[in-house]
Write an enzyme that holds these catalytic residues in place. Structure first.
Site, short mmCIF file in Angstrom:
data_model
loop_
_atom_site.label_atom_id
_atom_site.label_comp_id
_atom_site.label_asym_id
_atom_site.label_seq_id
_atom_site.Cartn_x
_atom_site.Cartn_y
_atom_site.Cartn_z
CG LEU A 1 65.71 79.27 -39.75
CD1 LEU A 1 65.68 80.80 -39.72
CD2 LEU A 1 64.67 78.72 -38.76
CG ASP B 1 76.91 80.67 -55.80
OD1 ASP B 1 76.34 81.48 -55.05
OD2 ASP B 1 78.12 80.75 -56.09
CB SER C 1 65.41 90.05 -42.10
OG SER C 1 66.29 91.04 -41.66
CE1 TYR D 1 73.48 87.13 -41.17
CE2 TYR D 1 72.79 88.16 -39.12
CZ TYR D 1 72.58 87.24 -40.13
OH TYR D 1 71.46 86.43 -40.09
CE LYS E 1 70.31 88.10 -43.00
NZ LYS E 1 69.60 87.26 -44.00
CB THR F 1 70.18 76.95 -37.95
OG1 THR F 1 70.88 78.17 -37.66
CG2 THR F 1 68.68 77.18 -37.77
#
Length: 282
Positions: free
Chosen positions: A18, A60, A138, A152, A156, A187
């Site tokens: 993305l 980073d 997000s 994960y 978010k 992706t």
């Protein structure tokens, strides 16, 4: 809808997925982009095609000092910042019980603290100009927690709570905030953007069931469609605080919201009975 061009973007995770799509869309609109990534080699073709308008920055985002230096370099190069896209992130998959402390902290260091460091670094520049737009990338994982993506989702959820507060704090300075919640896109999130825990045998049955569901397959969309939607939000005079990307995530958002409201309503009596304001006890 109005547009202001040329604008300057600062995009993290710009070399792939993305982030790459957002970078390409901004360049196609005639804007300049500071494209930050751990590996900027994949941006070489775009830099050659848009001389002076793409500044690749090796970064980073978990390194706070490096983030500040990269933001300053972008401002020195372009003279300003207009749009900031916190896109850098990765997916750590595994059952919650399986995560080591190092693995859990790594998930938050990138997905939450990385976004925080970038936000802190860009705000002085945006506040000084009393304008700008910060987009926090997000996920559908912020709408609900799912087996094997709990950490994960937690990262978010944290990003969204932080971003809601940011929107309230930055509004007086003319800085807008949009939380972007994408669904499925083609992706490398599930390949190079994926980390996995060491499986525990106790969860073998659940893993098999989840694998069976995943094997049924899904048809994702091209990242360019997400970029088109983001461009519309950036071009808007009144962008949304939240932007759902895709029919699937749109339906999940409404379904989970209704489920929560139904549960709250069913337990309303218990909830209200838990409050009875009294003077402070002596």
């Amino acid at each position: 809808m109005t547009t202001t061009a040329p604008r300057t973007w600062f995009v993290t995770g710009a070399s792939r997925g993305l982030g790459r799509a957002f970078t390409e869309a901004a360049l196609a609109a005639g804007d300049g982009v500071a494209g930050a990534a751990r590996d900027v080699a994949p941006l070489a073709d775009l830099a050659a095609a848009h001389p002076g308008r793409l500044l690749p920055l090796t970064l980073d985002v978990t390194d706070r000092a490096a983030v500040r230096a990269a933001v300053d370099e972008a401002v020195d190069h372009f003279g300003r910042l207009d749009v900031v896209v916190n896109n850098a992130g990765f997916l750590a998959m595994g059952m919650l019980e399986e995560f080591t402390e190092e693995e859990a902290r790594a998930q938050f260091d990138t997905n939450v603290f990385g976004a925080l460091w970038v936000t802190q670094a860009v705000l002085p520049h945006l506040r000084a100009r009393r304008s700008g737009h910060i987009l926090q990338i997000s996920s559908i994982g912020a709408l609900a927690g799912f087996a094997m993506t709990g950490l994960y989702s937690a990262s978010k959820f944290a990003l969204e709570g932080m971003s809601e507060a940011l929107a309230a704090e930055a509004a007086d300075f003319g800085v807008k905030v949009t939380i972007v919640e994408p669904g499925g896109y083609w992706t490398d999130l599930y390949t190079t953007g994926l980390a996995a825990t060491e499986p525990m045998p106790e969860y073998a049955g659940l893993r098999e069931e989840l694998a069976r569901r995943f094997a049924e397959g899904s048809v994702d969309s091209l990242p360019a469609l997400a970029a088109e939607a983001v461009m519309k939000a950036v071009d808007s005079d009144d962008p949304p605080l939240r932007l759902l990307l895709g029919s699937m995530v749109y339906d999940v958002a409404f379904a989970t919201s209704r489920q929560k409201m139904d549960t709250w309503a069913a337990w309303e009596e218990v909830s209200r009975a838990a409050e009875d304001p009294v003077p402070q006890p002596c």
